[in-house]
Write a protein that holds these residues in place. Structure first.
Motif, short mmCIF file in Angstrom:
data_model
loop_
_atom_site.label_atom_id
_atom_site.label_comp_id
_atom_site.label_asym_id
_atom_site.label_seq_id
_atom_site.Cartn_x
_atom_site.Cartn_y
_atom_site.Cartn_z
N ARG A 246 7.32 8.35 -8.30
CA ARG A 246 7.22 8.21 -6.85
C ARG A 246 7.17 6.75 -6.42
O ARG A 246 7.46 6.44 -5.26
CB ARG A 246 5.97 8.94 -6.33
N SER A 247 6.78 5.88 -7.33
CA SER A 247 6.74 4.45 -7.03
C SER A 247 8.08 3.77 -7.32
O SER A 247 8.17 2.54 -7.29
CB SER A 247 5.64 3.77 -7.85
N GLY A 248 9.12 4.55 -7.62
CA GLY A 248 10.43 3.99 -7.90
C GLY A 248 10.56 3.42 -9.30
O GLY A 248 11.43 2.58 -9.55
N ARG A 249 9.74 3.87 -10.23
CA ARG A 249 9.72 3.32 -11.59
C ARG A 249 10.09 4.42 -12.58
O ARG A 249 9.35 4.78 -13.48
CB ARG A 249 8.35 2.74 -11.88
N GLN A 250 11.32 4.96 -12.44
CA GLN A 250 11.75 6.10 -13.24
C GLN A 250 11.78 5.77 -14.73
O GLN A 250 11.34 6.56 -15.56
CB GLN A 250 13.13 6.58 -12.80
N ALA A 251 12.31 4.59 -15.08
CA ALA A 251 12.41 4.23 -16.49
C ALA A 251 11.03 4.20 -17.14
O ALA A 251 10.86 4.64 -18.29
CB ALA A 251 13.10 2.88 -16.64
N GLU A 252 10.04 3.68 -16.43
CA GLU A 252 8.68 3.64 -16.97
C GLU A 252 8.10 5.05 -17.12
O GLU A 252 7.36 5.34 -18.06
CB GLU A 252 7.79 2.79 -16.09
N ALA A 253 8.44 5.92 -16.16
CA ALA A 253 7.97 7.30 -16.24
C ALA A 253 8.52 7.98 -17.49
O ALA A 253 7.80 8.70 -18.20
CB ALA A 253 8.37 8.08 -14.99
N LEU A 254 9.81 7.74 -17.79
CA LEU A 254 10.40 8.30 -19.00
C LEU A 254 9.76 7.69 -20.25
O LEU A 254 9.56 8.39 -21.26
CB LEU A 254 11.91 8.05 -19.00
N GLY A 255 9.41 6.42 -20.18
CA GLY A 255 8.74 5.78 -21.30
C GLY A 255 7.37 6.38 -21.57
O GLY A 255 6.93 6.46 -22.73
N VAL A 256 6.68 6.81 -20.52
CA VAL A 256 5.38 7.46 -20.69
C VAL A 256 5.54 8.75 -21.49
O VAL A 256 4.73 9.06 -22.37
CB VAL A 256 4.73 7.73 -19.32
N TYR A 257 6.58 9.51 -21.18
CA TYR A 257 6.81 10.75 -21.94
C TYR A 257 7.03 10.44 -23.41
O TYR A 257 6.45 11.12 -24.29
CB TYR A 257 8.01 11.50 -21.38
N GLU A 258 7.85 9.45 -23.71
CA GLU A 258 8.11 9.12 -25.10
C GLU A 258 6.84 8.64 -25.80
O GLU A 258 6.60 8.94 -26.98
CB GLU A 258 9.19 8.03 -25.18
N ARG A 259 5.99 7.90 -25.09
CA ARG A 259 4.73 7.46 -25.68
C ARG A 259 3.82 8.65 -25.98
O ARG A 259 3.21 8.72 -27.05
CB ARG A 259 4.03 6.49 -24.72
N ALA A 260 3.77 9.60 -25.04
CA ALA A 260 2.96 10.80 -25.26
C ALA A 260 3.50 11.59 -26.44
O ALA A 260 2.72 12.07 -27.29
CB ALA A 260 2.96 11.65 -23.99
N ARG A 261 4.80 11.75 -26.50
CA ARG A 261 5.41 12.52 -27.59
C ARG A 261 5.10 11.88 -28.94
O ARG A 261 4.74 12.57 -29.90
CB ARG A 261 6.92 12.61 -27.38
N ARG A 262 5.22 10.57 -29.02
CA ARG A 262 4.97 9.87 -30.27
C ARG A 262 3.51 10.03 -30.72
O ARG A 262 3.23 10.29 -31.89
CB ARG A 262 5.32 8.39 -30.11
#
Length: 347
Positions: A246-262
């Motif tokens: 929502r803050s316009g930071r889509q790439a960072e949001a996707l990075g959060v998912y990868e961090r959680a998955r790892r």
């Protein structure tokens, strides 16, 4: 700072663990009216005397552990064996019954005369097989926390601004880790773990309410810290992904998912759950449900995103209940094994 929910939120306000004593938060957690004694267990164990408002701290760690166990199980008989295990574990003194009786006697002398001066309330009753604490008209900060948390959860979908205010008050009651310096045995350790789970669930619900209040830009830093402090808790990752998107930071949001998955794979050997995977798909597809709604009022309808948030909260609450049952089961197994070890061996 005004929000779409009509809530004034200080920009630097963070309800993260644990709330520090003093200031406005501590003032809200103090007993009101000066009429009732309050047992305070959400932090260092103490008793707030109703008549004078002064704090009473049992002088020894075993007395604090004893008081914590009795208050957390107020109205229930705790046997001599249970309390002996709580204070001394599997190495009780040879005269454990007398030693426990002495600790109870000291604790009785420390406690106030009663919830209301002159009432003559008997806090701890001695029964044939153990001891029982009666609260009478006294209260506990644990009771206040549960009441406020339940009120906040109930209001999240329809009035997130009110929910956020109430949940802040609930979290402000925490002055440190629950039952601090009292986690000697299974009774207090299990209760402390259960209370911590409820605190984290209240935090999750608070940030859900703040997202509904369009405060996504204000909470990303706080959620980043929470994901670092609780790396296996998927709900914080989920909320952070929404706030970043929502803050316009889509790439960072996707990075959060990868961090959680790892982290989940490294620690538990599992993939993220369905809620987090669905959030990833929504972000990749630029789902309109992820955008900030025009307003939080009930006339908007729940919508798919609100439904997903509600589902995530319900999953977290169910998990907290499961965790509490597991803790209780472990405590019961420990008690059973301790009792079984004392039985005479048959050939």
């Amino acid at each position: 700072m005004s929000t779409p929910c009509g809530v004034a939120v200080p920009a630097a306000d963070s309800p993260g663990p644990p709330a520090s004593p003093g200031g406005e938060s501590a003032a809200r957690s103090a007993p009101s009216g000066g009429e009732r004694t309050e047992f305070r267990l959400l932090g260092p164990v103490e008793v707030r005397e109703g008549g004078s408002g002064s704090g009473i701290v049992p002088p020894g760690p075993k007395q604090r552990a004893l008081l914590s166990a009795l208050v957390m199980h107020a109205g229930r008989l705790l046997s001599v064996d249970q309390l002996t295990e709580e204070l001394w574990g599997d190495r009780p003194p040879s005269n454990a019954g007398n030693a426990l009786q002495a600790h109870v006697a000291r604790l009785r002398r420390v406690l106030p005369g009663g919830p209301v001066p002159g009432a003559g309330h008997e806090w701890i009753a001695t029964l044939p097989t153990g001891y029982l604490l009666s609260l009478g008209r006294a209260t506990t900060d644990v009771q206040h926390f549960h009441r406020l948390s339940a009120e906040g959860r109930a209001a999240v979908a329809t009035d997130p601004g009110h929910a956020a205010r109430v949940l802040r008050r609930a979290l402000a009651l925490w002055r440190g880790p629950a039952l601090q310096d009292s986690r000697y045995g299974p009774l207090c350790a299990g209760e402390a773990d259960r209370l911590e789970e409820h605190r984290l669930t209240a935090l999750e619900t608070l940030y859900e309410a703040r997202l509904r209040c369009a405060q996504h830009g204000e909470i990303t830093g706080e959620l980043e810290k929470l994901t670092a402090d609780h790396p296996l808790r998927e709900r914080f990752y989920d909320l952070l992904m929404v706030a970043l998107y929502r803050s316009g930071r889509q790439a960072e949001a996707l990075g959060v998912y990868e961090r959680a998955r790892r982290r989940l794979l490294e620690s538990l050997g599992v993939e993220p759950g369905p809620v987090l995977r669905a959030r990833l798909e929504a972000i990749l597809n630029h789902s309109p449900d992820l955008s900030v709604s025009a307003g939080p009022g009930p006339a908007q309808g729940p919508g798919p995103l609100a439904g997903a948030l509600d589902l995530g909260s319900e999953i977290a609450r169910l998990q907290a209940h499961i965790d509490a049952l597991v803790i209780r089961q472990g405590a019961l197994v420990s008690r059973f094994e301790a009792l079984a070890s004392r039985l005479p061996q048959t050939r």
